[in-house]
Enzyme design. Structure first.
Site, PDB file in Angstrom:
ATOM      1  N   ASN A 112       0.807  -1.224   0.000  1.00  0.00           N
ATOM      2  CA  ASN A 112       0.000   0.000   0.000  1.00  0.00           C
ATOM      3  C   ASN A 112       0.842   1.276   0.000  1.00  0.00           C
ATOM      4  O   ASN A 112       0.477   2.279  -0.629  1.00  0.00           O
ATOM      5  CB  ASN A 112      -0.968   0.004   1.185  1.00  0.00           C
ATOM      6  CG  ASN A 112      -0.277  -0.045   2.524  1.00  0.00           C
ATOM      7  OD1 ASN A 112       0.745  -0.715   2.687  1.00  0.00           O
ATOM      8  ND2 ASN A 112      -0.812   0.675   3.493  1.00  0.00           N
ATOM      9  N   GLU A 210       3.489  -5.043  12.540  1.00  0.00           N
ATOM     10  CA  GLU A 210       2.490  -3.970  12.402  1.00  0.00           C
ATOM     11  C   GLU A 210       1.467  -4.462  11.398  1.00  0.00           C
ATOM     12  O   GLU A 210       1.766  -4.622  10.217  1.00  0.00           O
ATOM     13  CB  GLU A 210       3.168  -2.671  11.949  1.00  0.00           C
ATOM     14  CG  GLU A 210       2.316  -1.433  12.174  1.00  0.00           C
ATOM     15  CD  GLU A 210       1.419  -1.124  11.003  1.00  0.00           C
ATOM     16  OE1 GLU A 210       0.200  -1.428  11.110  1.00  0.00           O
ATOM     17  OE2 GLU A 210       1.909  -0.594  10.007  1.00  0.00           O
ATOM     18  N   CYS A 244      -3.299   1.573   6.609  1.00  0.00           N
ATOM     19  CA  CYS A 244      -3.715   0.897   7.835  1.00  0.00           C
ATOM     20  C   CYS A 244      -4.269   1.878   8.862  1.00  0.00           C
ATOM     21  O   CYS A 244      -4.962   1.473   9.798  1.00  0.00           O
ATOM     22  CB  CYS A 244      -2.558   0.109   8.429  1.00  0.00           C
ATOM     23  SG  CYS A 244      -1.084   1.091   8.767  1.00  0.00           S
ATOM     24  N   GLU A 423       7.942   0.730  16.618  1.00  0.00           N
ATOM     25  CA  GLU A 423       8.984   1.202  15.730  1.00  0.00           C
ATOM     26  C   GLU A 423       9.033   2.729  15.798  1.00  0.00           C
ATOM     27  O   GLU A 423       8.150   3.365  16.348  1.00  0.00           O
ATOM     28  CB  GLU A 423       8.726   0.724  14.298  1.00  0.00           C
ATOM     29  CG  GLU A 423       8.733  -0.792  14.169  1.00  0.00           C
ATOM     30  CD  GLU A 423       8.625  -1.282  12.738  1.00  0.00           C
ATOM     31  OE1 GLU A 423       8.550  -0.452  11.819  1.00  0.00           O
ATOM     32  OE2 GLU A 423       8.632  -2.504  12.550  1.00  0.00           O
TER      33      GLU A 423
END
Length: 425
Positions: A112, A210, A244, A423
């Site tokens: 994405n 993630e 996301c 992160e």
């Protein structure tokens, strides 16, 4: 395939001793040169990202490619300021923390935000002195290939960065299972993250996963209406909803619901969808035929579950060569229960639901009902309410009166099935 993975890991192993012993300033200089190399080829990267992914060139030019370059610059700066702590004890002794690179690490990125998320993983790994074997998505490989060209042009030492193209089964699986890999950074679907966690559970690798999101966007009647409306439009349909962090469930205080719904439908209908390579295009194509079919199937499901389509709801039929493109209209749906499949499962496309709510307790119950917990947005001018909501929403990120405002120093990650680990800076 796994033979290529083995060769890449061997190259990374061979490069690690020398790379890890460079000073932080020396490694940072390579990262800055990678950043400059990307920006010097901005047009090439922008075109490649748009063609590969289907996103408008305006988005790739304003967001994806500049952020990819900035990732290298940010971590180049961050590593030169990074240091351990010292503690003087009561016995006149000093304890100190020391940090050292792990070795060869794996970076696996999705389709994405292809270069944006690939560099978000590569940059800190290289800055810290690790060597990298990276697997970009097989659906969007081109900008990763172009990054390799930049790395060669700036003279990045051989074996420091190794990019292996291929499918998850043929490349991803042997990569994450390999005993030499010391850490894994993965962004992608929750189902794939589960596979990685299971495959490596006996090896105790350091891991950051993630994964998916089903993010709530909560709008109270005391919000700044115009700002909430404009940002809700953006958070719903940026990158065709294929981020996301997009807000796919919109909850609006009942007294404001009709006004907000009417305005949002009107603005959504005005979004210009078409050829991603045209500067005026605001909504491009989805990434693949398979993903388009998945998104369309959820629109059918929403109708079966009693949802009313306010706008969109169909495959977008353009003219000429666009008629074969993977376009889905921007879609708003109301009338669904908070716990139906459409409102519980990640769609990852331009499909958003709206629902009126009466109380804070009600909206918190709805917002927290999903298996995910990545991000949320709250729109209110009531400071106390904003803090209450932020504390109670089960999300790694809660934005107040904004969306996608990112300070790269901030830890990034989610709760529940949205991931483990953090992160960032």
């Amino acid at each position: 395939n796994e033979v290529d993975v083995e060769l890449a890991i061997e190259a990374a192993q061979n490069a690690f001793p020398k790379w890890s012993k460079l000073t932080a300033d020396q490694r940072a200089q390579y990262l800055r040169e990678l950043s400059r190399g990307i920006m010097q080829k901005l047009d090439l990267f922008v075109q490649a990202e748009s063609i590969d992914n289907g996103k408008p060139v305006s988005v790739a030019r304003a967001v994806d490619i500049p952020r990819s370059a900035r990732n290298f610059d940010f971590f180049a700066d961050a590593i030169t300021q990074f240091h351990g702590e010292t503690f003087r004890s009561h016995y006149n002794t000093i304890n100190y923390t020391d940090y050292s690179p792990l070795g060869v690490v794996a970076c696996i990125s999705p389709w994405n935000l292809p270069l944006y998320l690939l560099t978000w993983k590569i940059a800190p790994a290289l800055a810290a002195g690790n060597t990298v074997v990276a697997k970009p998505s097989e659906l969007t490989p081109m900008t990763a290939y172009l990054l390799c060209q930049v790395a060669e042009e700036i003279g990045l030492p051989k074996g420091v960065l190794n990019i292996v193209h291929g499918t998850g089964l043929r490349v991803g699986t042997p990569l994450v299972k390999h005993q030499t890999i010391k850490a894994i950074s993965f962004t992608g679907s929750t189902s794939t993250g589960q596979v990685i966690a299971e495959a490596t559970s006996r090896q105790f690798k350091k891991m950051s996963l993630e994964m998916g999101g089903k993010n709530p966007n909560i709008i109270f009647a005391d919000c700044d209406f115009d700002k909430a409306l404009e940002n809700t439009l953006r958070s719903s349909f940026a990158n065709q909803g294929q981020i996301c962090l997009c807000g796919s469930r919109i909850f609006v205080e009942a007294s404001l619901y009709d006004k907000f719904k009417t305005a949002l439908v009107e603005k959504t209908k005005k979004l210009k969808q078409g050829d991603p390579l045209l500067a005026e295009t605001e909504q491009g194509a989805l990434v693949s035929a398979g993903h388009m079919d998945k998104v369309l199937s959820y629109i059918q499901l929403a109708q079966a579950e009693g949802g009313k389509i306010l706008t969109g709801g169909r495959r977008f039929e353009g003219s000429g060569e666009l008629t074969k493109g993977y376009f889905v209209e921007t879609t708003l749906i109301e009338g669904l229960a908070f716990d139906c499949r459409t409102n519980q499962e990640e769609i990852f496309g331009p499909v958003v639901t709206l629902q009126p709510v009466d109380t804070e307790d009600e909206v918190l119950r709805y917002a927290n009902s999903v298996r995910y917990g990545l991000s949320a947005s709250v729109w209110t001018e009531n400071l106390s309410r904003a803090h209450r909501m932020a504390a109670e929403i089960e999300s790694g990120f809660v934005w107040i009166n904004t969306w996608m405002l990112r300070d790269l120093r901030t830890l990034f990650g989610g709760y529940k099935d949205s991931g483990i680990g953090r992160e960032g800076g």
